[in-house]
Design an enzyme around this catalytic site. Sequence first.
Site, short mmCIF file in Angstrom:
data_model
loop_
_atom_site.label_atom_id
_atom_site.label_comp_id
_atom_site.label_asym_id
_atom_site.label_seq_id
_atom_site.Cartn_x
_atom_site.Cartn_y
_atom_site.Cartn_z
N LYS A 1 27.12 -32.19 11.99
CA LYS A 1 26.53 -30.86 11.83
C LYS A 1 27.55 -29.75 12.03
O LYS A 1 27.49 -28.72 11.36
CB LYS A 1 25.36 -30.68 12.80
CG LYS A 1 24.13 -31.51 12.44
CD LYS A 1 22.94 -31.14 13.30
CE LYS A 1 21.69 -31.89 12.86
NZ LYS A 1 20.50 -31.50 13.65
N LYS B 1 20.76 -39.80 2.23
CA LYS B 1 19.42 -39.74 2.81
C LYS B 1 18.64 -38.55 2.24
O LYS B 1 19.20 -37.48 2.04
CB LYS B 1 19.54 -39.62 4.33
CG LYS B 1 18.22 -39.74 5.08
CD LYS B 1 18.46 -39.68 6.58
CE LYS B 1 17.14 -39.75 7.34
NZ LYS B 1 17.38 -39.66 8.81
N LYS C 1 15.71 -32.26 3.74
CA LYS C 1 15.17 -30.93 3.43
C LYS C 1 16.29 -29.93 3.19
O LYS C 1 16.06 -28.86 2.62
CB LYS C 1 14.28 -30.46 4.58
CG LYS C 1 15.00 -30.22 5.89
CD LYS C 1 14.06 -29.91 7.04
CE LYS C 1 13.47 -31.16 7.63
NZ LYS C 1 12.65 -30.91 8.83
#
Length: 332
Positions: free
Chosen positions: A111, A194, A197
Amino acid sequence: MQRIFSGVQPTGNLHLGNYLGAIRNWVHLQHDYECIFCMVDMHAITLWQDPKDLLHNTREVAAGMIAAGIDAEKQILFNQSMVPAHAQLAWVFNCVARIGWLNRMTQFKDKAGKHKENASVGLYAYPNLMSADILIYKATHVPVGEDQKQHLELARDTAQKFNSDYGVDFFPLPEPLIFGAARRVMSFRDGTKKMSKSDESDYSRINMTDDADTIALKIRKAKTDPLPLPETIEGLTERPEADNLVGIFAALSDLEKAAVLERFAGKPFSEFKQDLTDLAVSVLGPINSEMKRLMADPSHIDAVLHRGAERANAIAEPILKDVYDIVGFLRP
């Protein structure tokens, strides 16, 4: 009865991966466990969130969970920030967990990317809050995806170190629960990534808010290869998009992949996709309709979450008091 804790970030539309990888399993688990389900809004703000969006998304995720079958009267459903004990225990764990443990967390590296010096302290210490989420309720089991197993291992290490440091047998070591043929649902645009969103293309995923026409369009446009469906699972090797769609069909129909291939072996994807569309609409359509009904009355969702928070606080506060006594904090 054994107790489950699980949470989901309210950071955007729930999608098919969330449903098959987590929410549907939670619905099944609530028949055998005492369940505590949480919208982890404190985790969400480790990355910037527009406040209006966060509020909307918290309600939408709650609506999705209820629409999918979570019984918010029998189980506990709430948003994390309503229970202060999560943050309070997280600080204690900040003083128990080791820097070296956090440095090994791969999700922070993913991240933060190349700009980890600009990442928030909250993003770095995220795993300690996750440990607190679980252990403030002395949860015995946690449903996790493959990408969360490392965080659960840290929660176990933290519980064990707390018990050892203070010479107590206080926190349980929570066990992971991993489910399902399609527990890792991949992108419709790239079967090696994967479903997420955060993907720029809305065609990479099916959102739980998508209507029947949108679901049909996205499945029709889903990337495949020119070969027909194989006869065996081995035939899906090195065919990630085909493997993904077969896995989704298997999960939605509660079948094994082998059974799906037995039915569709040798058939073209055009025929398979039509059946997959019909199946997805039959499962997700009622959820979509119920979500819209619930979102039309946000005050009802808020009331459900408030009741859930009251019940969560009733469990968490005595455990936190015991922790404070063990640590040696002077309390009122």
